[in-house]
Design a protein around this motif. Structure first.
Motif, PDB file in Angstrom:
ATOM      1  N   VAL A 160     -17.586   9.802 -11.728  1.00 18.81           N
ATOM      2  CA  VAL A 160     -16.307   9.526 -11.083  1.00 18.81           C
ATOM      3  C   VAL A 160     -16.569   8.336 -10.162  1.00 18.81           C
ATOM      4  O   VAL A 160     -17.508   8.366  -9.372  1.00 18.81           O
ATOM      5  N   VAL A 161     -15.780   7.288 -10.304  1.00 21.12           N
ATOM      6  CA  VAL A 161     -15.973   6.115  -9.451  1.00 21.12           C
ATOM      7  C   VAL A 161     -14.922   6.141  -8.351  1.00 21.12           C
ATOM      8  O   VAL A 161     -13.726   6.151  -8.643  1.00 21.12           O
ATOM      9  N   THR A 162     -15.337   6.190  -7.112  1.00 25.44           N
ATOM     10  CA  THR A 162     -14.361   6.201  -6.030  1.00 25.44           C
ATOM     11  C   THR A 162     -14.463   4.905  -5.226  1.00 25.44           C
ATOM     12  O   THR A 162     -15.554   4.463  -4.875  1.00 25.44           O
ATOM     13  N   ILE A 163     -13.314   4.311  -5.015  1.00 27.55           N
ATOM     14  CA  ILE A 163     -13.259   2.965  -4.442  1.00 27.55           C
ATOM     15  C   ILE A 163     -12.394   2.964  -3.191  1.00 27.55           C
ATOM     16  O   ILE A 163     -11.318   3.576  -3.168  1.00 27.55           O
ATOM     17  N   ALA A 164     -12.878   2.267  -2.170  1.00 33.75           N
ATOM     18  CA  ALA A 164     -12.140   2.185  -0.911  1.00 33.75           C
ATOM     19  C   ALA A 164     -10.836   1.413  -1.119  1.00 33.75           C
ATOM     20  O   ALA A 164     -10.848   0.292  -1.613  1.00 33.75           O
ATOM     21  N   GLY A 165      -9.721   2.029  -0.734  1.00 42.06           N
ATOM     22  CA  GLY A 165      -8.439   1.345  -0.844  1.00 42.06           C
ATOM     23  C   GLY A 165      -8.281   0.313   0.262  1.00 42.06           C
ATOM     24  O   GLY A 165      -9.068   0.276   1.214  1.00 42.06           O
ATOM     25  N   PHE A 166      -7.282  -0.561   0.112  1.00 38.10           N
ATOM     26  CA  PHE A 166      -6.809  -1.369   1.250  1.00 38.10           C
ATOM     27  C   PHE A 166      -7.748  -2.505   1.634  1.00 38.10           C
ATOM     28  O   PHE A 166      -7.488  -3.216   2.573  1.00 38.10           O
ATOM     29  N   GLN A 167      -8.845  -2.712   0.885  1.00 39.84           N
ATOM     30  CA  GLN A 167      -9.790  -3.745   1.321  1.00 39.84           C
ATOM     31  C   GLN A 167     -10.281  -4.617   0.180  1.00 39.84           C
ATOM     32  O   GLN A 167     -10.239  -4.243  -0.982  1.00 39.84           O
ATOM     33  N   GLY A 168     -10.733  -5.797   0.542  1.00 42.79           N
ATOM     34  CA  GLY A 168     -11.305  -6.708  -0.425  1.00 42.79           C
ATOM     35  C   GLY A 168     -12.285  -7.618   0.268  1.00 42.79           C
ATOM     36  O   GLY A 168     -12.737  -7.325   1.388  1.00 42.79           O
ATOM     37  N   VAL A 169     -12.614  -8.712  -0.400  1.00 38.98           N
ATOM     38  CA  VAL A 169     -13.584  -9.631   0.165  1.00 38.98           C
ATOM     39  C   VAL A 169     -13.191 -11.056  -0.230  1.00 38.98           C
ATOM     40  O   VAL A 169     -12.675 -11.277  -1.328  1.00 38.98           O
ATOM     41  N   THR A 170     -13.412 -11.992   0.675  1.00 38.06           N
ATOM     42  CA  THR A 170     -13.088 -13.382   0.349  1.00 38.06           C
ATOM     43  C   THR A 170     -14.233 -14.005  -0.448  1.00 38.06           C
ATOM     44  O   THR A 170     -15.328 -13.438  -0.520  1.00 38.06           O
ATOM     45  N   LEU A 171     -13.982 -15.179  -0.988  1.00 40.72           N
ATOM     46  CA  LEU A 171     -15.037 -15.910  -1.708  1.00 40.72           C
ATOM     47  C   LEU A 171     -16.258 -16.121  -0.817  1.00 40.72           C
ATOM     48  O   LEU A 171     -17.393 -16.068  -1.259  1.00 40.72           O
ATOM     49  N   LYS A 172     -15.985 -16.349   0.470  1.00 43.62           N
ATOM     50  CA  LYS A 172     -17.073 -16.564   1.425  1.00 43.62           C
ATOM     51  C   LYS A 172     -17.829 -15.291   1.784  1.00 43.62           C
ATOM     52  O   LYS A 172     -18.875 -15.345   2.430  1.00 43.62           O
ATOM     53  N   GLY A 173     -17.244 -14.150   1.415  1.00 41.53           N
ATOM     54  CA  GLY A 173     -17.923 -12.894   1.706  1.00 41.53           C
ATOM     55  C   GLY A 173     -17.405 -12.150   2.925  1.00 41.53           C
ATOM     56  O   GLY A 173     -17.988 -11.167   3.364  1.00 41.53           O
ATOM     57  N   ASP A 174     -16.282 -12.606   3.491  1.00 45.89           N
ATOM     58  CA  ASP A 174     -15.690 -11.877   4.615  1.00 45.89           C
ATOM     59  C   ASP A 174     -14.844 -10.709   4.110  1.00 45.89           C
ATOM     60  O   ASP A 174     -14.127 -10.840   3.112  1.00 45.89           O
ATOM     61  N   ILE A 175     -14.903  -9.592   4.857  1.00 45.18           N
ATOM     62  CA  ILE A 175     -14.092  -8.426   4.500  1.00 45.18           C
ATOM     63  C   ILE A 175     -12.628  -8.690   4.871  1.00 45.18           C
ATOM     64  O   ILE A 175     -12.347  -9.212   5.944  1.00 45.18           O
ATOM     65  N   THR A 176     -11.725  -8.312   3.987  1.00 41.76           N
ATOM     66  CA  THR A 176     -10.293  -8.446   4.281  1.00 41.76           C
ATOM     67  C   THR A 176      -9.607  -7.094   4.096  1.00 41.76           C
ATOM     68  O   THR A 176     -10.153  -6.194   3.448  1.00 41.76           O
ATOM     69  N   THR A 177      -8.403  -6.963   4.672  1.00 40.47           N
ATOM     70  CA  THR A 177      -7.563  -5.814   4.317  1.00 40.47           C
ATOM     71  C   THR A 177      -6.214  -6.331   3.810  1.00 40.47           C
ATOM     72  O   THR A 177      -5.848  -7.484   4.034  1.00 40.47           O
ATOM     73  N   LEU A 178      -5.491  -5.440   3.120  1.00 39.48           N
ATOM     74  CA  LEU A 178      -4.331  -5.876   2.338  1.00 39.48           C
ATOM     75  C   LEU A 178      -2.989  -5.637   3.014  1.00 39.48           C
ATOM     76  O   LEU A 178      -1.954  -5.852   2.408  1.00 39.48           O
ATOM     77  N   GLY A 179      -3.003  -5.175   4.251  1.00 33.66           N
ATOM     78  CA  GLY A 179      -1.736  -4.831   4.915  1.00 33.66           C
ATOM     79  C   GLY A 179      -1.517  -3.332   4.841  1.00 33.66           C
ATOM     80  O   GLY A 179      -2.019  -2.669   3.932  1.00 33.66           O
ATOM     81  N   ARG A 180      -0.743  -2.803   5.797  1.00 32.94           N
ATOM     82  CA  ARG A 180      -0.565  -1.357   5.896  1.00 32.94           C
ATOM     83  C   ARG A 180      -0.048  -0.779   4.589  1.00 32.94           C
ATOM     84  O   ARG A 180       0.796  -1.362   3.925  1.00 32.94           O
ATOM     85  N   GLY A 181      -0.584   0.373   4.234  1.00 31.68           N
ATOM     86  CA  GLY A 181      -0.192   1.006   2.984  1.00 31.68           C
ATOM     87  C   GLY A 181      -0.830   0.359   1.767  1.00 31.68           C
ATOM     88  O   GLY A 181      -0.492   0.669   0.626  1.00 31.68           O
ATOM     89  N   GLY A 182      -1.782  -0.540   2.000  1.00 30.70           N
ATOM     90  CA  GLY A 182      -2.336  -1.358   0.929  1.00 30.70           C
ATOM     91  C   GLY A 182      -3.162  -0.636  -0.121  1.00 30.70           C
ATOM     92  O   GLY A 182      -3.483  -1.223  -1.162  1.00 30.70           O
ATOM     93  N   SER A 183      -3.493   0.616   0.114  1.00 28.76           N
ATOM     94  CA  SER A 183      -4.278   1.336  -0.897  1.00 28.76           C
ATOM     95  C   SER A 183      -3.506   1.504  -2.203  1.00 28.76           C
ATOM     96  O   SER A 183      -4.111   1.566  -3.279  1.00 28.76           O
ATOM     97  N   ASP A 184      -2.195   1.600  -2.112  1.00 26.57           N
ATOM     98  CA  ASP A 184      -1.384   1.667  -3.338  1.00 26.57           C
ATOM     99  C   ASP A 184      -1.631   0.422  -4.181  1.00 26.57           C
ATOM    100  O   ASP A 184      -1.786   0.497  -5.402  1.00 26.57           O
ATOM    101  N   THR A 185      -1.672  -0.714  -3.509  1.00 27.75           N
ATOM    102  CA  THR A 185      -1.899  -1.975  -4.211  1.00 27.75           C
ATOM    103  C   THR A 185      -3.301  -2.024  -4.822  1.00 27.75           C
ATOM    104  O   THR A 185      -3.474  -2.463  -5.961  1.00 27.75           O
ATOM    105  N   THR A 186      -4.286  -1.556  -4.082  1.00 29.35           N
ATOM    106  CA  THR A 186      -5.641  -1.483  -4.643  1.00 29.35           C
ATOM    107  C   THR A 186      -5.627  -0.681  -5.943  1.00 29.35           C
ATOM    108  O   THR A 186      -6.203  -1.099  -6.950  1.00 29.35           O
ATOM    109  N   ALA A 187      -4.968   0.468  -5.908  1.00 37.22           N
ATOM    110  CA  ALA A 187      -4.967   1.356  -7.073  1.00 37.22           C
ATOM    111  C   ALA A 187      -4.300   0.690  -8.270  1.00 37.22           C
ATOM    112  O   ALA A 187      -4.829   0.710  -9.385  1.00 37.22           O
ATOM    113  N   VAL A 188      -3.147   0.087  -8.039  1.00 33.68           N
ATOM    114  CA  VAL A 188      -2.427  -0.533  -9.149  1.00 33.68           C
ATOM    115  C   VAL A 188      -3.207  -1.736  -9.683  1.00 33.68           C
ATOM    116  O   VAL A 188      -3.319  -1.940 -10.897  1.00 33.68           O
ATOM    117  N   ALA A 189      -3.778  -2.524  -8.776  1.00 38.65           N
ATOM    118  CA  ALA A 189      -4.551  -3.693  -9.214  1.00 38.65           C
ATOM    119  C   ALA A 189      -5.753  -3.256 -10.039  1.00 38.65           C
ATOM    120  O   ALA A 189      -6.071  -3.870 -11.070  1.00 38.65           O
TER     121      ALA A 189
END
Ligand code: ASP
Ligand code: MG
Length: 412
Positions: free
Chosen positions: A130-159
């Motif tokens: 089972v692969v579990t992935i943190a919602g709401f977050q990503g990373v820039t090309l430079k390697g900085d952590i980003t978040t996707l805006g409130r409620g963003g885990s839905d977007t992570t899941a769909v993406a």
């Protein structure tokens, strides 16, 4: 074998006990032969708590560091969840946004996803995990952590569902699905079994808070079937799908109301070229969003301009307009904060005339005055006095045959 992306919101993983329950549920999916990717939100209240801590430390927090902070909430839940799966005798691996390489732009706290690498995920899935992935977050090309805006885990899941070509994306939450209207004000509201992306987009933007709106747009674009359902029951929830998947569509699928708007009228403006832009340019320059606009022609080259803004922009807009009104020689500016926008939404309107006039008739029968009206292809909205919200919603709900146990459908 099918691949399902499941997302659980904060209330679904609000305690270790609840996380263990989610693990049990996911194991059942695995036993049925599905591969599962599980996207989790932070425990309920956690993101708010982190925001509060940031505010204690720096008055206007640095956005890069804010993302570093906010992304921790999801790290906690995915780790605990992976442990829970292992404790229950199966295998799991938890991964952060940067490990999966959910690549985003650099707009900290409201980043957009550009690209997702699926290789690592796929290899873990193929190994039976089972692969579990943190919602709401990503990373820039430079390697900085980003978040996707409130409620963003839905977007992570769909993406993720889109990138992995998953068979479905299931959004588990604390309600049974999407309702025909707010059950808190209309006890005849019922769960919708199937709805189109377009309807969901309208309902979401009108205030039905079940799904983050960006995720619905993404699901539509990549044709990801979405299933909004309850974490706490086994019942089917609401499927959000393409229009041609729905055999019988209702004329009206849902009724929403929005109490967040206020109405402003600029009276007796000279009716000449450039006036609208003189009124609306300063407003948009101030970053204020305008929703409905009506211009009425009066006698002798005068016009009234009426429009709505968000209620929390009301005072600021009135202030701005007093000056504008003087400059353009308008008579006065008046406003009203106690309004509500009621909307009916349904793809069935596309090929049926008379839905709007039926709505007006229903409101008239209740003695409700319509202050503003606007329509789009699949929506009709009316602004009325706020005190009539419940009355209007209930009347429309039953007149458009949405009440429980009363569901005739339109022939295709
Ligand atoms: N934890 C984040 C929030 O509360 C993201 C999410 O729950 O979707 O906004
Ligand atoms: Mg949510």
């Amino acid at each position: 074998m099918s691949l399902i992306v499941c997302k659980f919101g904060g209330t679904s993983v609000g305690s270790t006990e609840k996380i263990k329950n989610v693990a049990q549920r996911i194991l059942k999916y695995q036993e049925q032969g599905h591969q599962v990717v599980v996207v989790l939100s932070a425990m309920s209240g956690q993101t708010d708590k982190l925001l509060g801590m940031a505010a204690d430390v720096q008055e206007i927090p640095d956005l890069r560091e804010m993302d570093m902070l906010l992304s921790t909430g999801e790290q906690v839940t995915i780790a605990l969840f992976a442990m829970a799966v292992k404790a229950a005798g199966s295998d799991a691996v938890s991964l952060l946004g940067d490990q999966v390489r959910i690549q985003t732009d650099a707009m900290h706290t409201k980043a957009r996803i550009n690209k997702i690498d699926t290789e690592l995920i796929q290899s873990h899935l193929d190994a039976g995990k089972v692969v579990t992935i943190a919602g709401f977050q990503g990373v820039t090309l430079k390697g900085d952590i980003t978040t996707l805006g409130r409620g963003g885990s839905d977007t992570t899941a769909v993406a993720l569902a889109a990138a992995l070509h998953a068979d479905a994306c299931e959004i588990f939450t604390d309600v049974e699905g999407v309702f025909t209207t707010d059950p808190n004000i209309c006890n005849k509201a019922r769960k919708i079994d199937m709805i189109t992306y377009d309807e969901m987009l309208e309902l979401a933007s009108l205030g039905a808070k079940v799904l983050e709106i960006r995720s619905v747009g993404l699901a539509k674009r990549y044709r990801v079937p979405l299933h909004v359902r309850s974490t706490f029951t086994e019942n089917e929830g609401t499927w959000v799908v393409e229009e041609d998947k729905i055999m019988e569509s209702m004329l009206v699928s849902g009724i929403t109301y929005n109490k967040n708007e206020a109405r402003i009228t600029v009276k007796k403006v000279p009716d000449q070229p450039g006036i609208a832009s003189k009124i609306f340019l300063p407003i948009s320059d101030a970053g204020i969003l305008v929703d409905m606009i009506i211009q009425n022609t009066r006698e002798s080259h005068m016009t009234d301009m009426t429009f709505t803004v968000m209620r929390n922009d009301y005072a600021r807009t009135m202030e701005l307009l007093k000056k504008v009104a003087r400059d353009i020689g308008a008579e006065s500016v008046t406003g009203d904060e106690s309004i509500v926008k009621i909307s009916i939404v349904g793809v069935g309107m596309r090929n049926h005339s008379g839905i709007a006039s039926t709505m007006f008739q229903i409101m008239a029968n209740e003695g409700i005055n319509l202050m503003m009206i606007s329509t789009s292809e699949i929506k009709v909205s009316c602004v009325i006095e706020e005190k009539y919200t419940e009355l209007a919603v209930r009347a429309l709900h039953s007149a458009f045959a949405l009440d429980k146990d009363n569901m005739p459908t339109e022939e295709e």
